[in-house]
Design an enzyme around this catalytic site. Structure first.
Site, PDB file in Angstrom:
ATOM      1  N   LYS A  37      57.272  47.901  46.034  1.00  0.00           N
ATOM      2  CA  LYS A  37      57.035  48.680  47.253  1.00  0.00           C
ATOM      3  C   LYS A  37      58.275  48.568  48.129  1.00  0.00           C
ATOM      4  O   LYS A  37      58.647  47.463  48.530  1.00  0.00           O
ATOM      5  CB  LYS A  37      55.801  48.116  47.961  1.00  0.00           C
ATOM      6  CG  LYS A  37      55.154  49.062  48.937  1.00  0.00           C
ATOM      7  CD  LYS A  37      53.794  48.533  49.370  1.00  0.00           C
ATOM      8  CE  LYS A  37      53.253  49.345  50.527  1.00  0.00           C
ATOM      9  NZ  LYS A  37      51.989  48.774  51.029  1.00  0.00           N
ATOM     10  N   ARG A  73      43.190  55.509  43.234  1.00  0.00           N
ATOM     11  CA  ARG A  73      42.530  55.616  44.525  1.00  0.00           C
ATOM     12  C   ARG A  73      41.471  56.713  44.490  1.00  0.00           C
ATOM     13  O   ARG A  73      41.487  57.565  43.589  1.00  0.00           O
ATOM     14  CB  ARG A  73      43.580  55.972  45.592  1.00  0.00           C
ATOM     15  CG  ARG A  73      44.733  54.985  45.632  1.00  0.00           C
ATOM     16  CD  ARG A  73      46.065  55.668  45.904  1.00  0.00           C
ATOM     17  NE  ARG A  73      47.194  54.745  45.664  1.00  0.00           N
ATOM     18  CZ  ARG A  73      47.684  53.898  46.542  1.00  0.00           C
ATOM     19  NH1 ARG A  73      47.215  53.884  47.767  1.00  0.00           N
ATOM     20  NH2 ARG A  73      48.658  53.077  46.225  1.00  0.00           N
ATOM     21  N   ASP A  90      43.099  57.798  50.430  1.00  0.00           N
ATOM     22  CA  ASP A  90      44.210  57.398  49.556  1.00  0.00           C
ATOM     23  C   ASP A  90      44.492  55.904  49.650  1.00  0.00           C
ATOM     24  O   ASP A  90      45.311  55.381  48.894  1.00  0.00           O
ATOM     25  CB  ASP A  90      45.480  58.198  49.900  1.00  0.00           C
ATOM     26  CG  ASP A  90      45.843  58.097  51.372  1.00  0.00           C
ATOM     27  OD1 ASP A  90      45.011  58.491  52.212  1.00  0.00           O
ATOM     28  OD2 ASP A  90      46.935  57.610  51.690  1.00  0.00           O
ATOM     29  N   GLY A 146      55.440  57.258  47.769  1.00  0.00           N
ATOM     30  CA  GLY A 146      56.649  57.711  48.447  1.00  0.00           C
ATOM     31  C   GLY A 146      57.671  56.609  48.614  1.00  0.00           C
ATOM     32  O   GLY A 146      58.856  56.849  48.825  1.00  0.00           O
ATOM     33  N   ARG A 147      57.213  55.363  48.569  1.00  0.00           N
ATOM     34  CA  ARG A 147      58.154  54.235  48.686  1.00  0.00           C
ATOM     35  C   ARG A 147      57.731  53.131  47.727  1.00  0.00           C
ATOM     36  O   ARG A 147      57.983  51.956  47.978  1.00  0.00           O
ATOM     37  CB  ARG A 147      58.158  53.707  50.115  1.00  0.00           C
ATOM     38  CG  ARG A 147      56.779  53.309  50.489  1.00  0.00           C
ATOM     39  CD  ARG A 147      56.567  52.499  51.645  1.00  0.00           C
ATOM     40  NE  ARG A 147      55.180  52.813  51.990  1.00  0.00           N
ATOM     41  CZ  ARG A 147      54.532  52.314  52.970  1.00  0.00           C
ATOM     42  NH1 ARG A 147      55.102  51.489  53.753  1.00  0.00           N
ATOM     43  NH2 ARG A 147      53.284  52.646  53.194  1.00  0.00           N
ATOM     44  N   ASP A 184      62.290  57.454  53.705  1.00  0.00           N
ATOM     45  CA  ASP A 184      63.472  56.978  52.987  1.00  0.00           C
ATOM     46  C   ASP A 184      63.118  56.188  51.729  1.00  0.00           C
ATOM     47  O   ASP A 184      64.010  55.715  51.022  1.00  0.00           O
ATOM     48  CB  ASP A 184      64.346  56.116  53.915  1.00  0.00           C
ATOM     49  CG  ASP A 184      63.593  54.919  54.480  1.00  0.00           C
ATOM     50  OD1 ASP A 184      62.415  54.710  54.103  1.00  0.00           O
ATOM     51  OD2 ASP A 184      64.178  54.185  55.300  1.00  0.00           O
ATOM     52  N   GLY A 185      61.820  56.006  51.480  1.00  0.00           N
ATOM     53  CA  GLY A 185      61.412  55.267  50.288  1.00  0.00           C
ATOM     54  C   GLY A 185      61.594  53.762  50.408  1.00  0.00           C
ATOM     55  O   GLY A 185      61.422  53.035  49.433  1.00  0.00           O
ATOM     56  N   ARG A 200      53.865  44.031  44.222  1.00  0.00           N
ATOM     57  CA  ARG A 200      52.417  43.972  44.410  1.00  0.00           C
ATOM     58  C   ARG A 200      51.725  44.038  43.059  1.00  0.00           C
ATOM     59  O   ARG A 200      52.168  44.749  42.162  1.00  0.00           O
ATOM     60  CB  ARG A 200      52.032  45.166  45.280  1.00  0.00           C
ATOM     61  CG  ARG A 200      50.577  45.339  45.482  1.00  0.00           C
ATOM     62  CD  ARG A 200      50.331  46.206  46.694  1.00  0.00           C
ATOM     63  NE  ARG A 200      50.392  47.633  46.410  1.00  0.00           N
ATOM     64  CZ  ARG A 200      50.137  48.566  47.310  1.00  0.00           C
ATOM     65  NH1 ARG A 200      49.829  48.233  48.549  1.00  0.00           N
ATOM     66  NH2 ARG A 200      50.193  49.837  47.000  1.00  0.00           N
TER      67      ARG A 200
HETATM   68  P1  AMP Z   1      50.505  54.342  53.625  1.00  0.00           P
HETATM   69  O1  AMP Z   1      50.743  54.076  55.050  1.00  0.00           O
HETATM   70  O2  AMP Z   1      50.996  53.236  52.731  1.00  0.00           O
HETATM   71  O3  AMP Z   1      49.095  54.673  53.283  1.00  0.00           O
HETATM   72  O4  AMP Z   1      51.412  55.614  53.273  1.00  0.00           O
HETATM   73  C1  AMP Z   1      51.013  56.944  53.479  1.00  0.00           C
HETATM   74  C2  AMP Z   1      51.913  57.863  52.677  1.00  0.00           C
HETATM   75  O5  AMP Z   1      53.234  57.887  53.216  1.00  0.00           O
HETATM   76  C3  AMP Z   1      52.059  57.463  51.208  1.00  0.00           C
HETATM   77  O6  AMP Z   1      52.069  58.622  50.432  1.00  0.00           O
HETATM   78  C4  AMP Z   1      53.384  56.740  51.210  1.00  0.00           C
HETATM   79  O7  AMP Z   1      53.985  56.755  49.940  1.00  0.00           O
HETATM   80  C5  AMP Z   1      54.196  57.514  52.242  1.00  0.00           C
HETATM   81  N1  AMP Z   1      55.229  56.678  52.869  1.00  0.00           N
HETATM   82  C6  AMP Z   1      55.047  55.684  53.754  1.00  0.00           C
HETATM   83  N2  AMP Z   1      56.208  55.134  54.118  1.00  0.00           N
HETATM   84  C7  AMP Z   1      57.187  55.779  53.447  1.00  0.00           C
HETATM   85  C8  AMP Z   1      58.619  55.680  53.401  1.00  0.00           C
HETATM   86  N3  AMP Z   1      59.294  54.766  54.106  1.00  0.00           N
HETATM   87  N4  AMP Z   1      59.271  56.529  52.590  1.00  0.00           N
HETATM   88  C9  AMP Z   1      58.619  57.446  51.867  1.00  0.00           C
HETATM   89  N5  AMP Z   1      57.286  57.593  51.876  1.00  0.00           N
HETATM   90  C10 AMP Z   1      56.560  56.772  52.648  1.00  0.00           C
HETATM   91 MG    MG Z   2      48.647  54.200  51.342  1.00  0.00          MG
END
Ligand code: AMP
Ligand code: MG
Length: 459
Positions: free
Chosen positions: A110, A181, A246, A90-91, A122-123, A174
């Site tokens: 990232k 996963r 994940d 997502g980001r 917001d990605g 990264r």
């Molecule tokens: P994580 O905390 O890295 O395991 O993220 C959990 C999920 O939320 C993943 O699918 C990420 O891609 C999504 N995600 C986290 N932060 C953002 C963000 N700022 N914008 C879009 N997607 C996000």
């Molecule tokens: Mg994650």
């Protein structure tokens, strides 16, 4: 001379439903915080003498290196035990894979902008989690723990809006053996997409476990890698904080440093994550959670087997080898921490830990003090330990002097938000030489007023 990375993008050659092709969203004014030149060299990257501005453009996503094929990966996962059928990058964006010899490494940005998997996000990433992941992952690498690495960090010159208000934006580059996963397998298994599962299993075997012959072997290899990984975490007092399926890499690397921590005062129930209210991912729960996650991987692999009932039985036996591998590795690692050989009685380390919990002792400094031959108290225990004639030279290379403690990272982030990256570079230098002596400020536990008790799944 130009920047050159030996890209060869095998994931991008998998079927379309594995990802969405997507480029990064440019940022206003990228500025380089850090570039890991040693790692770049190991990856066969030739910067061609690129200056900081060129590197900042590349590692913010403003310029795409030749040979890259950016894409967002899709996956699912159990988050705190609850099934989510679709997550994904997502980001983050996979720029591609660099190939050095027979090894491939993902290069991922990232914080590079929205993708179809961003949901409400917001990605983007703000500076705090970028600096935290850089320090944490490089510390783990220096401590000999399988982990993703940090290749670069840049600020974007843009602000991102978070609960507390606007914060400086940043992008982390990264590096991972892969970003595949447990949740990647789960995603296709849940959709009943057997063809994709088979392609994914083949891809993973070729890439990570070439000696594995089929899904059962693959499961055995991942189980072993995970058991060894978690034992290493435990031996360093590391808490991942968000061991969702994940966030568990098939390669056996530590991935997705969010609300993670090296604990200060030892306690098996320690939790730092603000979102882990039930303590599911507490320090002492990590082995059983890893096993739970492996059970999800096993379930996802069952459809690949001709006889599904027999497969369930066989896979259960395989993942239940986790305990023995974990215990053997734990015993070996904690014996080394005490300067003892691998046949030492693990009960000695267990009793030390019990005492440390009762006496509220700091994990890192207590073990290091033992390695230095200092008196930690615990007279009866020490007498027993000395009877085993420990070799402190062994203990000194098993017990770090410096780990990136939460309060040290907080200080780095506070300075970074003000545009001062001196403390970041100073701490980075210390944690990448973790067994070398260091000034008191890097060694000591936090003062009560410095203590960080909660971390946030900072995004
Ligand atoms: P994580 O905390 O890295 O395991 O993220 C959990 C999920 O939320 C993943 O699918 C990420 O891609 C999504 N995600 C986290 N932060 C953002 C963000 N700022 N914008 C879009 N997607 C996000
Ligand atoms: Mg994650």
């Amino acid at each position: 001379m130009t920047f050159h990375a030996p890209f060869d993008n095998s994931y991008a050659r998998l079927p379309d439903r594995f990802f969405t092709r997507q480029g990064p969203t440019p940022v206003a004014a990228p500025s380089l915080i850090a570039f890991n030149a040693d790692l770049a060299r190991d990856l066969g990257i030739d910067t061609g003498g690129a200056d900081a501005a060129t590197l900042a453009a590349l590692f913010s996503g403003n310029a795409i290196p030749e040979g890259a094929a950016p894409l967002a990966q899709v996956y699912g996962g159990h988050q705190f035990g609850n099934w989510n059928p679709q997550l994904g990058d997502g980001r983050a964006l996979l720029l591609g894979e660099v190939k050095t010899g027979t090894q491939r490494f993902d290069i991922q940005l990232k914080g590079s902008g929205p993708t179809p998997y961003s949901r409400m996000g917001d990605g983007r990433a703000w500076l705090g989690p970028v600096l935290r992941e850089y320090l944490m992952s490089e510390a783990m690498a220096a401590l000999g723990v399988p982990t993703t690495r940090a290749l670069a960090a840049v600020t974007t010159g843009e602000e991102v809006l978070r609960e507390t208000g606007p914060l400086p934006g940043a992008v982390l580059t990264r590096v991972a053996a892969s970003h595949i996963r447990v949740g990647t397998f789960q995603y296709f298994a849940a959709r009943g997409d057997r063809e994709a599962l088979a392609a994914l299993a083949d891809h993973v075997i070729t890439r990570h476990y070439p000696e594995a012959d089929g899904p059962a072997d693959l499961l055995r290899a991942v189980t072993e890698a995970q058991a060894r990984l978690i034992a290493k975490w435990m031996s360093l007092g590391f808490i991942h904080g968000v061991m969702n399926t994940d966030n568990m890499a098939i390669s056996g690397e530590t991935i997705d440093y969010g609300p993670c921590a090296f604990m200060d005062i030892y306690h098996p129930g320690k939790v730092f994550s603000s979102i882990d209210r039930g303590g599911r991912y507490a320090y002492g729960n990590q082995p059983q959670i890893a096993l739970w996650n492996l059970a999800q991987l096993a379930s996802s692999l069952v459809p690949l087997m001709p006889d599904q009932d027999a497969a369930v039985e066989e896979f259960t036996t395989i993942i239940n080898t986790f305990g023995d591998v974990y215990q053997a590795e734990w015993t070996r690692l904690f014996a080394a921490k005490l300067g003892l050989g691998p046949d030492a009685d693990p009960d000695l380390a267990m009793r030390l830990l019990t005492w440390m919990a009762e006496e509220q002792r700091d994990f890192t400094t207590t073990f290091r003090a033992l390695a230095e031959g200092e008196d930690i108290g615990a007279e009866d225990w020490r007498a027993e330990w000395h009877e085993q004639t420990p070799d402190l030279a062994i203990a000194r290379v098993a017990n770090p002097v410096v780990v990136p403690r939460l309060h040290l990272i907080e200080g780095v982030i506070t300075a970074g938000v003000q545009g001062d990256f001196g403390p970041f570079h100073d701490l980075l230098a210390r944690i990448t030489a973790p067994f070398e002596d260091a000034p008191e400020a890097y060694r000591r536990p936090p003062q009560p007023e410095e203590e960080v008790t909660r971390t946030f799944c900072g995004t």
